[in-house]
Structure formats: structure tokens, C-alpha cells
Design a protein around this motif. Structure first.
Motif, PDB file in Angstrom:
ATOM      1  N   VAL A 171       4.842   8.048  -7.221  1.00 14.52           N
ATOM      2  CA  VAL A 171       3.807   9.160  -6.594  1.00 14.52           C
ATOM      3  C   VAL A 171       2.939   9.637  -7.596  1.00 14.52           C
ATOM      4  O   VAL A 171       3.357  10.097  -8.626  1.00 14.52           O
ATOM      5  N   GLN A 172       1.659   9.474  -7.199  1.00 17.09           N
ATOM      6  CA  GLN A 172       0.547   9.812  -8.316  1.00 17.09           C
ATOM      7  C   GLN A 172      -0.374  10.769  -7.579  1.00 17.09           C
ATOM      8  O   GLN A 172      -1.007  10.454  -6.670  1.00 17.09           O
ATOM      9  N   PRO A 173      -0.367  12.084  -8.158  1.00 19.23           N
ATOM     10  CA  PRO A 173      -1.346  13.135  -7.726  1.00 19.23           C
ATOM     11  C   PRO A 173      -2.622  12.690  -8.012  1.00 19.23           C
ATOM     12  O   PRO A 173      -3.074  11.908  -8.884  1.00 19.23           O
ATOM     13  N   LEU A 174      -3.697  12.938  -6.873  1.00 16.09           N
ATOM     14  CA  LEU A 174      -4.963  12.616  -7.330  1.00 16.09           C
ATOM     15  C   LEU A 174      -5.749  13.787  -6.960  1.00 16.09           C
ATOM     16  O   LEU A 174      -5.169  14.832  -6.986  1.00 16.09           O
ATOM     17  N   ASP A 175      -7.064  13.770  -6.800  1.00 15.45           N
ATOM     18  CA  ASP A 175      -8.002  14.777  -6.806  1.00 15.45           C
ATOM     19  C   ASP A 175      -8.156  15.417  -5.361  1.00 15.45           C
ATOM     20  O   ASP A 175      -7.829  14.595  -4.272  1.00 15.45           O
ATOM     21  N   GLU A 176      -8.637  16.593  -5.096  1.00 20.12           N
ATOM     22  CA  GLU A 176      -9.173  16.827  -3.847  1.00 20.12           C
ATOM     23  C   GLU A 176      -7.925  16.978  -2.818  1.00 20.12           C
ATOM     24  O   GLU A 176      -7.966  16.513  -1.754  1.00 20.12           O
ATOM     25  N   GLY A 177      -6.590  17.517  -3.193  1.00 20.63           N
ATOM     26  CA  GLY A 177      -5.440  17.554  -2.222  1.00 20.63           C
ATOM     27  C   GLY A 177      -5.055  16.183  -1.904  1.00 20.63           C
ATOM     28  O   GLY A 177      -4.526  16.126  -0.834  1.00 20.63           O
ATOM     29  N   SER A 202      -4.651  15.696   2.392  1.00 23.28           N
ATOM     30  CA  SER A 202      -4.125  16.854   2.828  1.00 23.28           C
ATOM     31  C   SER A 202      -5.073  17.570   4.170  1.00 23.28           C
ATOM     32  O   SER A 202      -4.730  18.168   4.876  1.00 23.28           O
ATOM     33  N   GLY A 203      -6.257  17.158   3.735  1.00 23.44           N
ATOM     34  CA  GLY A 203      -7.438  17.913   4.707  1.00 23.44           C
ATOM     35  C   GLY A 203      -7.145  17.168   5.944  1.00 23.44           C
ATOM     36  O   GLY A 203      -7.276  18.012   7.229  1.00 23.44           O
ATOM     37  N   ALA A 204      -7.128  15.755   6.292  1.00 22.30           N
ATOM     38  CA  ALA A 204      -6.761  15.244   7.361  1.00 22.30           C
ATOM     39  C   ALA A 204      -5.468  15.139   8.024  1.00 22.30           C
ATOM     40  O   ALA A 204      -5.422  14.659   8.983  1.00 22.30           O
ATOM     41  N   ALA A 205      -4.509  15.659   7.202  1.00 19.33           N
ATOM     42  CA  ALA A 205      -3.373  15.688   7.537  1.00 19.33           C
ATOM     43  C   ALA A 205      -2.831  13.980   8.120  1.00 19.33           C
ATOM     44  O   ALA A 205      -2.051  13.934   9.072  1.00 19.33           O
ATOM     45  N   SER A 206      -3.175  13.435   7.334  1.00 20.09           N
ATOM     46  CA  SER A 206      -2.880  11.606   7.349  1.00 20.09           C
ATOM     47  C   SER A 206      -2.445  11.103   6.280  1.00 20.09           C
ATOM     48  O   SER A 206      -2.658  11.513   5.035  1.00 20.09           O
ATOM     49  N   LEU A 221      -0.276  12.255  10.748  1.00 21.27           N
ATOM     50  CA  LEU A 221       1.110  12.861  10.844  1.00 21.27           C
ATOM     51  C   LEU A 221       1.205  14.267  11.450  1.00 21.27           C
ATOM     52  O   LEU A 221       0.289  15.568  10.729  1.00 21.27           O
ATOM     53  N   ARG A 222       1.709  14.630  12.382  1.00 25.17           N
ATOM     54  CA  ARG A 222       2.131  15.962  13.007  1.00 25.17           C
ATOM     55  C   ARG A 222       2.810  16.834  12.414  1.00 25.17           C
ATOM     56  O   ARG A 222       3.615  16.370  11.289  1.00 25.17           O
ATOM     57  N   PRO A 223       2.765  18.199  12.442  1.00 22.33           N
ATOM     58  CA  PRO A 223       3.657  19.129  11.783  1.00 22.33           C
ATOM     59  C   PRO A 223       4.997  18.840  11.989  1.00 22.33           C
ATOM     60  O   PRO A 223       5.443  18.437  13.211  1.00 22.33           O
TER      61      PRO A 223
END
Length: 534
Positions: free
Chosen positions: A333-339, A406-410, A454-456
Motif C-alpha cells: 500500500v503506497q500513499p500518493l498525493d491528493e488523497g 478519495s474524491g471520486a470514491a473509486s 465503491l459505495r459506502p
């Protein structure tokens, strides 16, 4: 508890007593049936002298055995290396010494008897028959001495194994070839001469008797069979012991084996010493390999990320259980920029250290490509070119790569021959199939990616083939049906860690030590708004 030295000594006493009785019968029977001596002469002279000579010889053998065993220590508890080696040297020398004493006793009794018969008591003239008698007695003594050597070697073996050493240092040299040639030659001469001279004597006296000749041949064959069986039993016993030790090399337990006891400085002893050297070399190599695998395991575990992550509205849980010391499964798991966050799961063909080295390379290449801003499809294409060149077609890697937004929740996802991922929501498990080759086969293989919203409360599940191929003791596989059944029963409000625990509970309970393949699960779950606020 009985002193093993005294137990062994008593066994030899019984052996000497049995030999004395059998030899008295044989010598007197030979004088009558082969040499043609009358019963009156045998009972008046031969029987008494043969009985006396064998009684003296048996007493001498018992005294000699007691003398030689007095300095032999066969411990049952604590061990003293110096004392053990000295005791072993004396014990292994005993069969040869016993054979020498038996042969010397036989020669002495033959010489004394015939000197008295010919030159003191003048019971018969020195003629061809007397010469044949002397020759057969000498050959008989030689054959008996070799049988005693073999019997003694068989009898001392269980006791010598208690103090046996693993090398030939200090053990007197000998050879099986000389022992066998001496034994076989003496047995052959004894049987042939007995048959030949009995036929000559009977033909000269009463004519040839077929019944007598057949009976004599049968007796000689039985004696030869018994003698050869005794010789072969000793050799086969040592060869079987060596075979058992060789087979034990196939079942390594912490690199430990029992050493092969060396009980003679002959061909079997040299073979046993070579086996012990080979075993020590294998044990050293095994320990070195274990050290290297332990180091590789620590490095591999260090490269893998923590088991849980949070990326905006997503919670990620990961677990990987190797089948051996190190595994061929990989996740990251690699964190990237902009969420955004990159997720990867993979499976390297093969097992052990080579697969572990490739997993380390895959993690490094994945992180470099992910931090460079490449899309999932571009990441796979880049890794494929580099791994194809590095692996040279000897290994391959299945890989699934996704980028969470994160913004597109996908999640944008691409696969290189890896198992299809699942989306799980409200009691349904949907498989998303991808068709492509694994990495390391074709450097120009194109890879497609797909965006999955991905839905909640929805979860994105990735697994390796060790999960679906897990089998129980009955040979039944967990399979895709078993996995999908577990996924459909997941609680939408449950955290991804709980989903992993649910899968692990349903897997066949063989235990990690019995896994046929590595098992890895990565679950990405999207929080419900109420859950995020809590």
C-alpha cells in the motif's frame, strides 16, 4: 540393571559351549563316516581326545573372552569420549582376535593329537590316510575360525553401537574381501575334500554307496548353507542399517540426523564414514540455508507495509501468511498525493528464497512506478518490461494494481494474470474478470484498466490462489464457491479486518506449517458516513 558387558560375555559362553558340542560330534562322525575308522578305535582313542581337546579349547576361549572384556566399558548413561573410543577399539578388535585364538587352538590340538598318535603311542603309521586326516582338520579349523569371526561381529554390533564413533580414527584396518575369500575357500575345501575322500575310502573298502554319498552331500550342503548364511547375515545387517540412515536424509528435522555407527575399518566402515561426512555437510548446508531464510524473512517482513491503512474514506486491511520460511506472495500500500493511494497484490511463481527475492524486487519497482504518477495499466507495463528482462522467462508474476481516489470514491484497477477481484455489498459478491498474461512472459503485453466505484459500506477484495486452493485433510479445496459464500455473509458495517478474520475462520484448519501455498488477502472498504463520524 544387567551389566551389558556381562550379558555379552554370557552369550559368548553359550556360543563356545554349542561349538564344542557340535565340533565333537562332527570330528568323531568324520572319523567314522569319511575316514572309515572303526567305532572301537574311535570310542577308545579319538572320542576321548577330541572331547578333552575341545573342553580345553572352550575353557581357553571363555578365559580369553573374560580377559579381553575386562578392559571394555559399555556405558548406559554418561559418556566419556576417550574411554568410549578405547572400549570401542578393543571391542571391534575382538572378532579378529577370537578367530586367531580359535585357529591357533585348532592347530595346537591337531598337532598334539597326531604327535601322540604317530610318535608316542604308535597307534597308526604315517600314511596317505593320516595326511588326509591332518589336512581336513586344518581346513576345518580355518573354516570354524572365520565363522567365529562373523558370529562375534554380529553379536557385538548392538553393544558397539552404544559407544560407536562417527569416524575411523584409532580403529584397526581390515577388508571384507580377505575375510570372505578366506571363509569361502576354507568352506569349499572342507566340503570338497570330505566328499572326495569319503568316496575314495568307501570305494576302496566296500564299493560306492549311492545312499551314503547322497546323505553326505546333503549334510555338506546344509553345513555350507548355514555357514554362508552366517557370513551374509553380518554384512546384510550393516548394509540395512546404512540404508535406513540414507533414507532418513529424506526427512529433515531441523537439519538433524543420527550418525551412522562405524563398527569396522573395512568397506562398510569406510562407507559409513563417508555417509557421516555427507550427513554433516548436509546438516551444515541446512543450517546455513535456515540462517539465510531467516534473514530473508526479516527483510521481506520489513518491506511489507503495516496490516491496516486509512486513505480518505477508505480503510485497507492486509494479511499474508507464507507457506514456508519466506513466501512468494506480495502486497503493498503506497500513499500518493491528493488523497490517492496505490494498492498492489501479487504472487510470484515458485517458492523459497528465489521467490522471496523477486517479491522484494516487485515491491521496489511498484513503489517507484506508483510514486512516478503512472496509471495502474502503465505500472504493469513498466514492471512487465523490467521483470521480463530480469527473469529471463524462468519465473513469472501475477499482479493486481489499483489506485484509490478519495474524491471520486473509486478505484482504478488493472490486472496481470492475477485472480479476479470482488466487490462485496449487501449480501452480494461480484467478480470483476480481467484477461491478460502474468508479468515476465511477453514484454509487449498490453494491460487494460477499469474504474470501479465503491459505495459506502462496499468492499473491494483481493486474494491470491493460496486462498481458493487451500485444502483440508480430505483433499477438498476451499475454492471460489467457498470464498464467495464467505464474502456474501460479510457484515456491510464490518471493518476490512473483520472480513479477513471471517475468511481465515472458514479456511481448512491445516495450520500454517501445512499450507501448500502462501495465503494473502487485501480488503479495501469504504466507510459509511456514520462510521466515519464515529
Amino acid at each position: 540393571m544387567n551389566d551389558p558387558r556381562r550379558v555379552l560375555q554370557r552369550r559368548f559362553v553359550w556360543l563356545y559351549a554349542a561349538f564344542g558340542a557340535a565340533s565333537v560330534v562332527f570330528m568323531n562322525g568324520y572319523n567314522v563316516w569319511v575316514s572309515g575308522a572303526p567305532w572301537a578305535h574311535v570310542l577308545r582313542v579319538d572320542f576321548k581326545f577330541v572331547l578333552l581337546a575341545h573342553a580345553v579349547l572352550v575353557g581357553a576361549l571363555i578365559g580369553f573372552t573374560s580377559f579381553r572384556f575386562a578392559a571394555i566399558r559399555i556405558p548406559l548413561g554418561t559418556r566419556d569420549a576417550a574411554s568410549d573410543r578405547d572400549s570401542l577399539r578393543r571391542l571391534l578388535a575382538f572378532p579378529g582376535e577370537l578367530a586367531t585364538v580359535v585357529l591357533a587352538g585348532s592347530l595346537a590340538s591337531t598337532a598334539v593329537y597326531h604327535v601322540l598318535e604317530l610318535f608316542v603311542l604308535y597307534l597308526r603309521p604315517y600314511d596317505l590316510m593320516t595326511f588326509r586326516q591332518i589336512v581336513i582338520e586344518l581346513v576345518y579349523g580355518l573354516a570354524v575360525s572365520q565363522l567365529f569371526r562373523t558370529a562375534a561381529r554380529i553379536m557385538i554390533r548392538p553393544f558397539a553401537e552404544r559407544i560407536a564413533c562417527s569416524d575411523l580414527q584409532g580403529i584397526a584396518g581390515t577388508t571384507l574381501v580377505r575375510q570372505w575369500l578366506t571363509a569361502l575357500a576354507s568352506l569349499y575345501m572342507l566340503i570338497v575334500l570330505a566328499l572326495l575322500w569319503s568316496v575314495i575310502n568307501k570305494d576302496a573298502d566296500n564299493g560306492f554307496n549311492r545312499l551314503f554319498a547322497t546323505t553326505l552331500v546333503g549334510c555338506c550342503v546344509l553345513f555350507g548353507y548355514f555357514a554362508l548364511r552366517t557370513l551374509v547375515a553380518g554384512l546384510l545387517g550393516e548394509l540395512r542399517a546404512l540404508t535406513r540412515r540414507l533414507r532418513s536424509l529424506l526427512s529433515v528435522v531441523d537439519g538433524k540426523h543420527d550418525t551412522m555407527p562405524i563398527l569396522a575399518r573395512d568397506e562398510t566402515g569406510e562407507l559409513a564414514e563417508a555417509f557421516n561426512s555427507l550427513q554433516a555437510h548436509i546438516a551444515d548446508g541446512y543450517r546455513q540455508l535456515q540462517d539465510e531464510l531467516a534473514l530473508a524473512y526479516r527483510v521481506q517482513r520489513h518491506l511489507l507495509p503495516p496490516r491496516t491503512h486509512v486513505c480518505g474514506p477508505f480503510r485497507i486491511a492486509c494479511v499474508s501468511v507464507p507457506a514456508g520460511e519466506v513466501g512468494g506472495d506480495v502486497y503493498d500500500v503506497q500513499p500518493l498525493d491528493e488523497g490517492r493511494c496505490a494498492v498492489m497484490i501479487g504472487d510470484v511463481s515458485g517458492k523459497g528464497l528465489p521467490a522471496a527475492l523477486v517479491t522484494s524486487a516487485v515491491i521496489t519497482l511498484f513503489r517507484t512506478a506508483a510514486l512516478g504518477g503512472a496509471s495502474p495499466a502503465d505500472m504493469l507495463a513498466q514492471l512487465n518490461r523490467e521483470l521480463t528482462e530480469a527473469l529471463g522467462g524462468d519465473m513469472m508474476v501475477t499482479l493486481g494494481v489499483g489506485v484509490l481516489d478519495s474524491g471520486a470514491a473509486s478505484i482504478r484497477y488493472a490486472s496481470a494474470g492475477h485472480l479476479a477481484p470482488y466487490t462485496v455489498f449487501a449480501g452480494t459478491a461480484v467478480m470483476h474478470e480481467f484477461h491478460s498474461l502474468p508479468l515476465g512472459i511477453d514484454p509487449d503485453e498490453p494491460y487494460a484498466e477499469r474504474t470501479i466505484a465503491l459505495r459506502p459500506g462496499e468492499q473491494f477484495v483481493l486474494v491470491t490462489d493460496g486462498i481458493v486452493e487451500a485444502g483440508n485433510a480430505a483433499g477438498e479445496m476451499f475454492g471460489f464457491d467457498g470464498l464467495e459464500d464467505v464474502l456474501r455473509r460479510l457484515d456491510p458495517a464490518a471493518a476490512p479486518e473483520e472480513g479477513i478474520e471471517a475468511i481465515e475462520r472458514e479456511l481448512p484448519a491445516d495450520g500454517p506449517a501445512r499450507y501448500a501455498d502462501d495465503r494473502t488477502v487485501v480488503i479495501v472498504g469504504r466507510y459509511k458516513e456514520a462510521d466515519r463520524k464515529r
